[in-house]
Design an enzyme around this catalytic site. Sequence first.
Site, PDB file in Angstrom:
ATOM      1  N   HIS A  20       0.805  -1.223   0.000  1.00  0.00           N
ATOM      2  CA  HIS A  20       0.000   0.000   0.000  1.00  0.00           C
ATOM      3  C   HIS A  20       0.837   1.272   0.000  1.00  0.00           C
ATOM      4  CE1 HIS A  20      -4.384   1.262   1.171  1.00  0.00           C
ATOM      5  NE2 HIS A  20      -3.947   1.844   0.070  1.00  0.00           N
TER       6      HIS A  20
ATOM      7  N   ASP B  79      -9.857  -0.247   3.931  1.00  0.00           N
ATOM      8  CA  ASP B  79      -8.663  -0.848   4.524  1.00  0.00           C
ATOM      9  C   ASP B  79      -8.931  -1.218   5.982  1.00  0.00           C
ATOM     10  OD1 ASP B  79      -6.003  -1.471   5.253  1.00  0.00           O
ATOM     11  OD2 ASP B  79      -5.175   0.206   4.136  1.00  0.00           O
TER      12      ASP B  79
ATOM     13  N   HIS C 238      -6.598  -0.957   8.054  1.00  0.00           N
ATOM     14  CA  HIS C 238      -5.669  -0.065   8.739  1.00  0.00           C
ATOM     15  C   HIS C 238      -5.872   1.374   8.277  1.00  0.00           C
ATOM     16  CE1 HIS C 238      -3.849  -4.115   8.287  1.00  0.00           C
ATOM     17  NE2 HIS C 238      -3.537  -3.949   9.551  1.00  0.00           N
TER      18      HIS C 238
ATOM     19  N   ASP D 226      -3.233   3.534   7.951  1.00  0.00           N
ATOM     20  CA  ASP D 226      -2.029   3.951   7.223  1.00  0.00           C
ATOM     21  C   ASP D 226      -1.724   5.425   7.470  1.00  0.00           C
ATOM     22  OD1 ASP D 226      -1.915   1.380   6.310  1.00  0.00           O
ATOM     23  OD2 ASP D 226      -2.753   1.812   4.342  1.00  0.00           O
TER      24      ASP D 226
ATOM     25  N   HIS E 195       4.339   1.273   4.155  1.00  0.00           N
ATOM     26  CA  HIS E 195       2.967   1.001   3.700  1.00  0.00           C
ATOM     27  C   HIS E 195       1.938   1.364   4.777  1.00  0.00           C
ATOM     28  CE1 HIS E 195       2.166  -3.412   5.266  1.00  0.00           C
ATOM     29  NE2 HIS E 195       2.784  -2.676   6.169  1.00  0.00           N
TER      30      HIS E 195
ATOM     31  N   ASP F 170      -7.356  -1.799  -0.175  1.00  0.00           N
ATOM     32  CA  ASP F 170      -6.420  -2.780   0.347  1.00  0.00           C
ATOM     33  C   ASP F 170      -7.201  -4.067   0.569  1.00  0.00           C
ATOM     34  OD1 ASP F 170      -4.755  -4.349   2.041  1.00  0.00           O
ATOM     35  OD2 ASP F 170      -3.742  -2.557   2.774  1.00  0.00           O
TER      36      ASP F 170
ATOM     37  N   ASP G 253      -6.732  -6.384   2.476  1.00  0.00           N
ATOM     38  CA  ASP G 253      -6.893  -6.784   3.872  1.00  0.00           C
ATOM     39  C   ASP G 253      -8.080  -6.093   4.534  1.00  0.00           C
ATOM     40  OD1 ASP G 253      -6.104  -4.278   5.021  1.00  0.00           O
ATOM     41  OD2 ASP G 253      -4.035  -4.898   5.227  1.00  0.00           O
TER      42      ASP G 253
ATOM     43  N   GLU H 158      -1.966  -5.004  -2.048  1.00  0.00           N
ATOM     44  CA  GLU H 158      -1.625  -5.949  -0.978  1.00  0.00           C
ATOM     45  C   GLU H 158      -2.049  -7.392  -1.243  1.00  0.00           C
ATOM     46  OE1 GLU H 158       0.345  -5.455   1.524  1.00  0.00           O
ATOM     47  OE2 GLU H 158       0.413  -3.293   1.852  1.00  0.00           O
TER      48      GLU H 158
END
Length: 301
Positions: free
Chosen positions: A101, A124, A126, A128, A141, A228, A230, A273
């Site tokens: 990412h 996402d 996360h 980030d 990332h 992303d 994830d 990702e």
Amino acid sequence: MNKEVTIIGVPMDFGQTRRGVDMGPSAIRYAGLTDRLEGLGYSIDDEGDLNIKIVNESKETEITTNLKNLKTVAEANDKLGQKVDQVISSNRFPLVLGGDHSIAIGTLAGVSKHYENLGVIWYDAHGDLNTGETSPSGNIHGMSLAVSLGLGHPALTNIGGYSPKVKPENVVIIGARDLDPGEKQLIKEQGIKVYTMHEIDRLGMTTVMSETINYLKERTDGVHLSLDLDGLDPNDAPGVGTPVAGGISYRESHLAMEMLSEANIITSAEFVETNPVLDKYNKTAIAAVALISSLFGDTLL
């Protein structure tokens, strides 16, 4: 949505420490991306993968900045930013395939210069939103959205020759469920709109996406989707480097992409990702292709 699409692969795996995500673009292509989009009536120009070169790094730089592979990541993103800029200048839709990412730094550097008030949907697990000072790992990332907001090392924030790329009030994070303390503080300080898994469970994806679309329509002149894999639950997307249990379901993600397609607000996108080394029968890349297809207008009937 623009029917002229340029695919850009970015085999970057230097923004984190788990190998394999550099093969993500190939895995997504192998899952049939071009055929799916051409079947929907799009003209596809696949420009292949950017050539990512390793730059000699100073260990001292890593120690003093808490940024791993800074020069390599910065150079790759500068190259990506130039490529994305060229694609948009040619009146084509840039579809970027990662890679980790950290490539969002370059994508947004190339996209944002074409808009006065670019909106960003950050799909996402996360945020980030770390910087060198707050990151527990030093992996870039996990800093890409912060960098795009103008926060972080100048070698990253100044890619493209300007900063910031996006305003905090024009960002919507969807699916967050793993935020570091520094990220939580930054979200509150900057007033960033976030739909955690709590809100998705409580409100439902239909409400989350309706609110997101209406929110961004009012204040932006273009919207970039940074997805992303994830963000999805690991049961649906096992081939990612930083899986977090309790994520967005495959079907909820399809609904989100379908609603974005109907709203016709997405002007650029990246899917990142995917790590085939950690995947099961290319399941994550297949999911990525299905979601991209929904974003580009594929429907059940």
